[in-house]
Design a protein around this motif. Structure first.
Motif, PDB file in Angstrom:
ATOM      1  N   GLU A   1      -3.952  -1.215  -5.312  1.00 16.29           N
ATOM      2  CA  GLU A   1      -4.890  -0.723  -6.325  1.00 16.29           C
ATOM      3  C   GLU A   1      -6.117  -1.625  -6.428  1.00 16.29           C
ATOM      4  O   GLU A   1      -7.240  -1.138  -6.600  1.00 16.29           O
ATOM      5  CB  GLU A   1      -4.181  -0.614  -7.671  1.00 16.29           C
ATOM      6  CG  GLU A   1      -3.154   0.515  -7.712  1.00 16.29           C
ATOM      7  CD  GLU A   1      -2.436   0.617  -9.040  1.00 16.29           C
ATOM      8  OE1 GLU A   1      -2.570  -0.327  -9.856  1.00 16.29           O
ATOM      9  OE2 GLU A   1      -1.748   1.626  -9.263  1.00 16.29           O
TER      10      GLU A   1
ATOM     11  N   GLU B   1      -2.395   8.526  -5.446  1.00 14.94           N
ATOM     12  CA  GLU B   1      -1.996   7.550  -6.448  1.00 14.94           C
ATOM     13  C   GLU B   1      -0.684   6.942  -5.966  1.00 14.94           C
ATOM     14  O   GLU B   1       0.211   7.662  -5.522  1.00 14.94           O
ATOM     15  CB  GLU B   1      -1.793   8.219  -7.806  1.00 14.94           C
ATOM     16  CG  GLU B   1      -3.059   8.800  -8.406  1.00 14.94           C
ATOM     17  CD  GLU B   1      -2.804   9.430  -9.763  1.00 14.94           C
ATOM     18  OE1 GLU B   1      -1.788   9.062 -10.406  1.00 14.94           O
ATOM     19  OE2 GLU B   1      -3.592  10.284 -10.174  1.00 14.94           O
TER      20      GLU B   1
ATOM     21  N   GLU C   1      -9.873  -0.364  -5.689  1.00 10.13           N
ATOM     22  CA  GLU C   1     -10.922  -0.494  -6.700  1.00 10.13           C
ATOM     23  C   GLU C   1     -12.134  -1.237  -6.148  1.00 10.13           C
ATOM     24  O   GLU C   1     -13.284  -0.862  -6.410  1.00 10.13           O
ATOM     25  CB  GLU C   1     -10.367  -1.228  -7.924  1.00 10.13           C
ATOM     26  CG  GLU C   1      -9.400  -0.392  -8.750  1.00 10.13           C
ATOM     27  CD  GLU C   1      -8.760  -1.188  -9.866  1.00 10.13           C
ATOM     28  OE1 GLU C   1      -9.116  -2.388 -10.021  1.00 10.13           O
ATOM     29  OE2 GLU C   1      -7.910  -0.642 -10.581  1.00 10.13           O
TER      30      GLU C   1
END
Length: 244
Positions: A24, A43, A28
């Motif tokens: 993650e 996800e 990002e």
């Protein structure tokens, strides 16, 4: 592809949760640097609740297949899984390609379940991903320069040296040496981690197919020959620094 993919891994559950967090953070950072990206991607969710072997065998039976003994043995060594919800298209979404490659390079000898009822080894999936277009700087590494690096003064490339095949052979030898030397493998993995996406795809291609010219590699990887030449030259220098 299905709306959900699963990666079954020998990683301990806490290590898989740490990998979820790391993935993650990388994603990002990439999206912060590429705010105009329209790629779709999954996800990710780490879990310790693996299906039972009976459930997997039932899945195979519905597809009129039998689960191979080698797959059974690998699955029995798994301790955690990563769930990828609503993944992107591996033939369209470069971010999804790089995300899946990033995960599989860190999950050990894993198994991947897409939607056809058959488990694939992580090695098989990584070989397939090496032929797909990933996000060039998913790990925020500077992409390889598109132009061929200048020739060394006083040296004229001829024959295999001009085609890049001789260099590819040297790179392949260094990669192969790491596969049988655990200590060297750690250093080589770190080099590949810092290598741009194209460099990792090039390395995977050499491991799978053996040494080849820059032109052949470029055709397989779907990029310009000069890009392959540039990234291959940098990869050779980086590998030689750790292999001697």
């Amino acid at each position: 592809m299905s709306a959900t993919w699963w990666i079954y891994s020998p990683l301990a559950p806490e290590a898989m949760r740490a990998l979820e967090d790391e993935c993650e953070r990388v994603l990002e950072a990439y999206l912060e640097a590429h705010r105009d990206s329209e790629d779709e991607y999954a996800e990710v969710l780490a879990s310790s609740k693996l299906p039972t072997l009976d459930e997997l065998e039932a899945l195979y039976r519905r597809s009129r297949k039998s689960i191979p003994a080698s797959v059974t043995a690998r699955f029995e060594a798994c301790r955690s899984m990563m769930i990828l919800e609503r993944p992107g298209d591996l033939d369209v979404d470069a971010v999804q390609v790089s995300m899946l490659r990033f995960l599989l390079e860190k999950t050990g000898e894993a198994l991947v379940l897409f939607n056809d009822g058959a488990l694939e080894t992580s090695e098989e999936v990584l070989r397939d991903l090496a032929r797909k277009r990933g996000a060039a700087d998913f790990l925020l590494e500077k992409p390889a320069a598109p132009a061929r690096p200048p020739a060394r003064r006083g040296v004229k490339a001829t024959g295999d040296d001009a085609s890049g095949e001789a260099r590819a052979g040297r790179v392949e030898q260094m990669l192969s040496a790491a596969r049988v030397n655990p200590e060297l493998s750690i250093d080589v993995v770190e080099v590949l981690r810092k290598t741009p996406d194209l460099g990792r795809r090039y390395a995977a291609l050499l491991i799978e197919e053996g040494a080849m010219s820059d032109a052949s590699a470029a055709e397989t990887l779907g990029v310009d020959r000069s890009e392959v030449g540039a990234v291959a030259a940098k990869l050779e220098v980086a590998l030689r620094a750790v292999t001697g």
